[in-house]
Write a protein that holds these residues in place. Structure first.
Motif, PDB file in Angstrom:
ATOM      1  N   VAL A 114      -5.970  -0.022  -0.464  1.00 38.78           N
ATOM      2  CA  VAL A 114      -6.149   1.453  -0.732  1.00 38.78           C
ATOM      3  C   VAL A 114      -7.132   2.140   0.143  1.00 38.78           C
ATOM      4  CG1 VAL A 114      -7.137   2.817  -2.606  1.00 38.78           C
ATOM      5  CG2 VAL A 114      -6.123   0.984  -3.261  1.00 38.78           C
ATOM      6  N   SER A 141       0.724  -1.203  -0.091  1.00 40.54           N
ATOM      7  CA  SER A 141      -0.073   0.115   0.044  1.00 40.54           C
ATOM      8  C   SER A 141       1.000   1.348   0.033  1.00 40.54           C
ATOM      9  CB  SER A 141      -0.891  -0.013   1.350  1.00 40.54           C
ATOM     10  OG  SER A 141      -0.229   0.397   2.500  1.00 40.54           O
ATOM     11  N   HIS A 142       0.268   2.221  -0.262  1.00 42.92           N
ATOM     12  CA  HIS A 142       0.944   3.525   0.011  1.00 42.92           C
ATOM     13  C   HIS A 142       0.983   3.730   1.393  1.00 42.92           C
ATOM     14  CE1 HIS A 142       1.971   7.614  -1.211  1.00 42.92           C
ATOM     15  NE2 HIS A 142       1.404   8.227  -0.051  1.00 42.92           N
ATOM     16  N   THR A 177       0.831   3.641  -4.622  1.00 43.68           N
ATOM     17  CA  THR A 177       0.135   2.570  -5.300  1.00 43.68           C
ATOM     18  C   THR A 177       0.303   2.394  -6.565  1.00 43.68           C
ATOM     19  OG1 THR A 177      -1.628   4.139  -3.747  1.00 43.68           O
ATOM     20  CG2 THR A 177      -2.629   2.095  -4.928  1.00 43.68           C
ATOM     21  N   VAL A 211      -6.175   6.511  -5.197  1.00 46.68           N
ATOM     22  CA  VAL A 211      -5.141   6.002  -5.749  1.00 46.68           C
ATOM     23  C   VAL A 211      -3.833   7.014  -5.381  1.00 46.68           C
ATOM     24  CG1 VAL A 211      -3.467   5.599  -7.773  1.00 46.68           C
ATOM     25  CG2 VAL A 211      -5.972   4.618  -7.757  1.00 46.68           C
ATOM     26  N   LEU A 265      -3.628  -5.657  -2.247  1.00 48.36           N
ATOM     27  CA  LEU A 265      -3.403  -4.200  -2.085  1.00 48.36           C
ATOM     28  C   LEU A 265      -4.279  -3.283  -1.353  1.00 48.36           C
ATOM     29  CD1 LEU A 265      -1.788  -1.392  -3.657  1.00 48.36           C
ATOM     30  CD2 LEU A 265      -3.614  -1.620  -5.302  1.00 48.36           C
TER      31      LEU A 265
END
Ligand code: G4P
Length: 531
Positions: A110, A17-18, A120, A116, A108
């Motif tokens: 988010v 993930s970010h 990401t 996004v 993933l």
């Protein structure tokens, strides 16, 4: 159990993930559900926090402990789950990219509010390049987030993947009431921890349940039905082959912090995620059920104890059975190696492993023989693809501050770059050492480690480059001409491949246009093709 059954039993994946989207929280919740940890906080305490360069000491502190979360293995419903940890900090993105070469699928995460984000995008690019199967978890549904249709549209467009909602949210933020599971055709009610919602309402197939109407509201239910009709029209229906080939991502809504949607995600993951499959080496494709062992090193943890220079190299097993004390062939050096105390990892515990199977990761104690991407076999000459270096975004020259410690500096820089902390390039004349990274933090780490582990002192001088591309061509004369013309921007990597440093994307474009017979590679995968 025979080798095939061992393989079928395994799921090896990473959660990506970010930073801040909720990767750590979700990992922890999966471990809690799996019974691998008893209390929350076990993973969190190992996390490298969002930090600025001044906090790099924190990273040093964490480095020792975080070895135990490098792999989190546990059994759930008779499946061996191996979660490979990826550092959350963006400056360690290269580590994450490399770890992705050792997994069979990813989840993933988010953030429903942010959608996004930069990391990401980058992480998904790496997954798409390798056709890694992806499941998406839209987290933080308890916050006022983006409209789910807009969010899914953004995901599809920006991440270049089709999504297939498995669940659909009923409201969001304070109004988040739960999700509708399109596959089980049932509503699951979101019950924040302190809610007084009756247990029986937590999951229901009876859409007309009056209590449901009461809690969710008639308007919300009607809106849900409208949306579900749209969803069915707009998005791909689930197709396991498309998912396994990395084109279609099943998607879930939930809130990791509130335990909502996590079990659902885990159960579906177990149903559809692939077990270890074939892996491509430059010589041939390796099937996991081949009798002979093959594996590659994707991560190295160094100098856990500065007095002993010990390192742990993490090997993903690709085929066959790994056995303690058996001799294996290290293909790069041609040496035979034997491991008397290979480590396996069970959540927070490390123990000596007697045997391991495809999909598993073993930690091998090493005194400096390994480098990222190395391959072990039972004698065959193999090199696994897919642990490429990526073009660094920051380049700095190493300035030696203590001429009496030149050798130590050389050794330190060489070893650390073998571990994948950063990339080393050498520029002539003068043997100038240039370190390339994707984050500023790495320079602090290198400086600190050089001083504390190797007794060498250095500083870094900024260079005006933003990209390093490996250059290849069949036209040797043209290459020589290019190198002569760009001498100040040419250096060589550790294997003596020429690299071009570009001052801007525009300069790179110009170089590409002016020298069309030269290929400028932004990752080092081309080396595989060369072999
Ligand atoms: P990361 O590993 O992706 O960086 O994210 P992490 O799990 O650390 O989560 C980042 C922050 O988001 C944490 O808050 C965490 O508690 C919060 N969070 C995670 N999942 C949810 C969710 O479903 N809903 C909401 N509202 N928040 C969520 P923090 O304040 O930064 O850290 P902490 O003090 O809680 O540890």
């Amino acid at each position: 159990m025979d080798l095939k059954s061992e393989i079928r039993k395994r799921r090896t994946f990473a959660i990506i993930s970010h930073p801040d989207a909720g990767k750590t929280t979700l990992t922890e919740k999966l471990l809690l559900f799996g019974g691998a940890i008893q209390t929350a906080g076990a993973v969190r305490s190992n996390k490298i926090r969002k930090t600025t360069t001044s906090d790099f000491m924190e990273i040093e502190k964490q480095r020792g402990i975080s070895v135990s979360t490098s792999v989190m293995a546990f059994d759930f419903n008779n499946v061996r789950i191996n979660i490979l940890d990826t550092p959350g900090h963006k400056d360690f993105a290269e580590d994450t990219y490399r770890t992705l070469s050792a997994v069979d699928s990813v989840i993933l995460v988010v953030d429903s509010v942010k959608g996004v984000e930069e990391q990401t995008r980058k992480l998904m690019e790496v997954c798409r390049r390798r056709n890694t199967p992806v499941m998406i978890f839209i987290n933080k549904m308890d916050r006022e987030g983006l409209n789910p249709f807009d969010l899914l549209d953004e995901l599809e467009k920006e991440l270049n993947i089709a999504v297939c909602p498995y669940t659909w949210p009923i409201g969001n933020g304070k109004q988040f009431k739960g999700v509708y599971n399109l596959f089980k055709e049932e509503v699951q009610i979101f019950a924040p921890e302190k809610s007084s919602l009756p247990e029986s309402l937590i999951c229901t197939k009876d859409i007309k349940d009056p209590r449901l109407m009461d809690y969710v509201g008639e308007d919300n239910i009607n809106k849900l039905w409208e949306e579900i009709d749209f969803v069915k029209d707009m998005f791909e229906s689930f197709n396991i082959s498309l998912y396994r080939e990395g084109y279609l991502a099943p998607l879930f809504f939930g809130s990791a912090l509130n335990n909502f949607g996590v079990l659902e995600l885990l159960e579906t993951f177990l149903e559809i995620a692939p077990c270890p499959g074939p892996i491509q080496a430059s010589e041939r494709t390796i099937e996991p059920d081949e009798k002979q062992l093959t594996g590659f090193i994707f991560k190295i943890h160094a100098n856990l104890d500065p007095n002993h220079r010990d390192r742990i190299a993490f090997m993903r097993i690709c085929s066959g059975k790994f056995e303690r004390n058996k001799f294996y062939f290290h293909t790069r050096s041609g040496k035979k190696m034997r491991f008397s105390s290979p480590a396996s990892f069970m959540a927070n515990n490390k123990s000596i492993v007697e045997e391991a199977f495809p999909g598993d990761v073993v930690g091998l104690y090493d005194s400096g023989n390994f480098k990222i991407g190395d391959t072990l076999t039972e004698g065959e000459m193999l090199n696994f693809k897919g642990v490429p270096n990526f073009s660094p975004e920051i380049l700095k020259e190493v300035i030696n501050l203590d001429p009496f410690k030149t050798k130590q500096l050389e050794k330190g820089v060489w070893q650390m770059t073998d571990e994948g902390v950063a990339q080393l390039f050498v520029q002539q004349p003068g043997n100038r050492k240039i370190i390339g990274t994707v984050g500023e933090l790495q320079y602090e780490v290198i400086k600190f480690r050089l001083e504390h582990e190797y007794g060498a002192k250095c500083s870094f001088s900024n260079l005006p480059f933003v990209k390093a591309c490996w250059i290849t061509t069949d036209d040797k004369k043209e290459l020589e001409k290019f190198i002569q013309r760009k001498l100040n921007a040419i250096a060589y990597d550790k294997e003596n491949n020429p690299v071009f440093f570009a001052e801007s994307d525009w300069m790179l474009k110009l170089a590409r246009e002016n020298f069309p017979s030269i290929t400028f590679h932004e990752t080092s995968d081309f080396k595989i093709l060369k072999k």
